[in-house]
Design a protein around this motif. Structure first.
Motif, PDB file in Angstrom:
ATOM      1  N   ARG A 129      39.385  38.885  31.826  1.00  0.00           N
ATOM      2  CA  ARG A 129      39.564  38.373  32.908  1.00  0.00           C
ATOM      3  C   ARG A 129      39.004  38.779  34.283  1.00  0.00           C
ATOM      4  NH1 ARG A 129      45.955  36.829  34.583  1.00  0.00           N
ATOM      5  NH2 ARG A 129      45.593  35.613  32.306  1.00  0.00           N
ATOM      6  N   VAL A 130      38.545  37.283  34.543  1.00  0.00           N
ATOM      7  CA  VAL A 130      37.767  37.477  36.155  1.00  0.00           C
ATOM      8  C   VAL A 130      39.374  36.839  37.756  1.00  0.00           C
ATOM      9  CG1 VAL A 130      36.404  37.222  37.895  1.00  0.00           C
ATOM     10  CG2 VAL A 130      35.657  38.004  35.520  1.00  0.00           C
ATOM     11  N   VAL A 131      39.743  37.296  38.317  1.00  0.00           N
ATOM     12  CA  VAL A 131      40.498  37.117  39.310  1.00  0.00           C
ATOM     13  C   VAL A 131      39.473  37.032  39.852  1.00  0.00           C
ATOM     14  CG1 VAL A 131      41.998  38.026  41.698  1.00  0.00           C
ATOM     15  CG2 VAL A 131      42.653  38.497  38.975  1.00  0.00           C
ATOM     16  N   LEU A 132      38.770  35.682  40.251  1.00  0.00           N
ATOM     17  CA  LEU A 132      37.994  35.157  41.266  1.00  0.00           C
ATOM     18  C   LEU A 132      37.918  35.869  42.458  1.00  0.00           C
ATOM     19  CD1 LEU A 132      37.120  31.679  40.179  1.00  0.00           C
ATOM     20  CD2 LEU A 132      35.266  33.189  39.731  1.00  0.00           C
ATOM     21  N   PHE A 133      39.432  36.282  43.735  1.00  0.00           N
ATOM     22  CA  PHE A 133      39.590  35.996  44.848  1.00  0.00           C
ATOM     23  C   PHE A 133      38.184  37.303  44.557  1.00  0.00           C
ATOM     24  CE2 PHE A 133      41.137  38.233  48.176  1.00  0.00           C
ATOM     25  CZ  PHE A 133      41.490  37.751  50.204  1.00  0.00           C
TER      26      PHE A 133
END
Length: 419
Positions: A129-133
């Protein structure tokens, strides 16, 4: 001029409680509206509309010196920053920032950030999972520091600086933990950047020729003196910090791609349609909340559309309300990039980063950098394949600065052609 003495209720608490809706609520739906109120113990004139923008940015009417509250200077801009100056002192200091308007400089920053994004995207494809912010803040920090001639010692240094730069923006307009994190972050980075300036001037560190770092170390005030090392550090951060603030717009761009763009319109970004990417960038900046309003102080007794305030009163420009003014945009609460293909961008209509003339006035000289980066990253974002897991994608207009609550998380990232 006859200045009204009608008692006004102080609305400072409303500003904190209502966030972006505060000034639009005072002005109602009137295009080019005007109202009087009271804020921080001062009478205030609230204005909106292209003509009001020109009124606000006329130094004969409004000054910025002394207008920015101490907590904002201690977090977002820094004390003695260019934003606090007027007149000749402002113009002399702004000479440092004017090269940022050069298309070649913009292209150079876009190239550095795009390379950092492409490297990061390959790593994202290996993660769950990657949190784009959060991920975008690291990409932007790495890219802008490479471009500015600032060497950072490894990934942990990049991540630490990114966290501090985000904290400075995230805590400027609130009380409590966010604000104190922002103060600590600014203090920490001002100390580090002051040492960097001193080391460059003393020959203990090298600034690449023509770099932003070299320019700020060599810049002289209107008096002919070199900038004080601390002031030079503040202004260096005022190049780096707004660039990393584009993390907000990257998360908003992902939000728009997910909720507002049809596959056909997304394909225009994926296919490298530059005019459409520019229109998309403008619409992200118009549609999504970023700067709620801007403030200055009346130079003299002022009247705008028969509403008067005395010299020294606050003058507030309703940025969010203007960017959502039905008379200007027709369907302001619909995300529609095509509006900027149908109608050229007018300088004093679209004001997410302020209005007026960037070369001589207070409009952000980094606006061109923001647009160029957002165009490039929007096309790269559209070219990524990923799934969007269940998460909270709400954006509260009561939080300043607003942001996608989850930061926009993605999973199963797969890099395709462009990157």
């Amino acid at each position: 001029m006859d200045v009204s003495t009608t008692p006004l209720i102080d609305r400072s608490l409303s500003a904190f409680a209502r966030g972006y809706t505060w000034l639009p609520g005072l002005l109602g739906g009137r295009s080019g509206g005007v109202a009087r109120t009271r804020v921080l113990g001062k009478p205030a004139l609230v204005v909106r509309g292209p003509e009001a923008v020109r009124f606000f940015y006329d130094e004969r009417n409004v000054r910025r010196s002394g207008a920015l509250p101490g907590p904002v200077l201690s977090t977002l801009f820094g004390h003695d920053a260019v934003h606090t100056l007027d007149g000749d002192a402002h113009r002399a200091r702004k000479e440092f920032f004017l090269p940022l308007l050069d298309p070649g400089r913009i292209a150079g920053l876009v190239e550095h950030v795009s390379a950092a994004w492409d490297d990061a995207a390959r790593e994202w494809s290996k993660q769950g999972r990657v949190v784009l912010f959060d991920a975008a803040s690291v990409v932007l920090t790495r890219g802008v520091c490479d471009w500015a001639g600032i060497r950072l010692d490894g990934d942990s240094a990049v991540a630490e600086l990114a966290r501090d730069l985000v904290a400075m923006v995230d805590g400027f307009a609130t009380a409590g933990p966010r604000h104190f994190r922002a103060r600590r972050a600014r203090s920490r980075q001002e100390q580090d950047f002051t040492r960097l300036v001193e080391d460059v001037r003393a020959g203990r560190a090298t600034a690449p020729q023509g770099s932003v770092l070299a320019a700020v170390c060599a810049h002289r005030e209107s008096t002919g003196e070199l900038l004080h090392p601390h002031t030079a550090a503040v202004e260096l951060l005022n190049v780096i910090r707004p660039t990393v603030a584009i993390s907000w717009f990257v998360a908003y761009a992902a939000h728009a791609l997910h909720l507002h763009l049809t596959p056909r319109r997304r394909d225009r970004l994926r296919d490298g349609d530059i005019p459409y990417a520019a229109a998309f960038a403008h619409e992200v900046r118009r549609f999504y909340p970023f700067a709620p309003y801007l403030g200055g102080l009346a130079v003299r007794d002022l009247s705008w559309r028969d509403v008067a305030v005395p010299a020294g009163a606050m003058v507030l420009l309703d940025v969010f309300g203007q960017n959502h003014d039905d008379a200007l945009w027709g369907d302001p609460h619909v995300f529609r990039p095509e509006r900027f293909l149908e109608h050229p961008v007018e300088r004093d209509e679209l004001i997410p980063q302020g209005g007026g003339e960037p070369r001589t006035g207070h409009r952000c000289p980094g606006e061109g950098l923001t647009i160029g980066l957002l165009e490039a990253l929007a096309m790269r974002l559209a070219d990524l394949e990923y799934t969007v897991p269940d998460q909270d994608l709400k954006i509260s207009l009561h939080r300043i600065p607003a942001r996608v609550r989850s930061g926009f998380a993605v999973e199963q990232v797969r890099v395709t052609g462009a990157t």
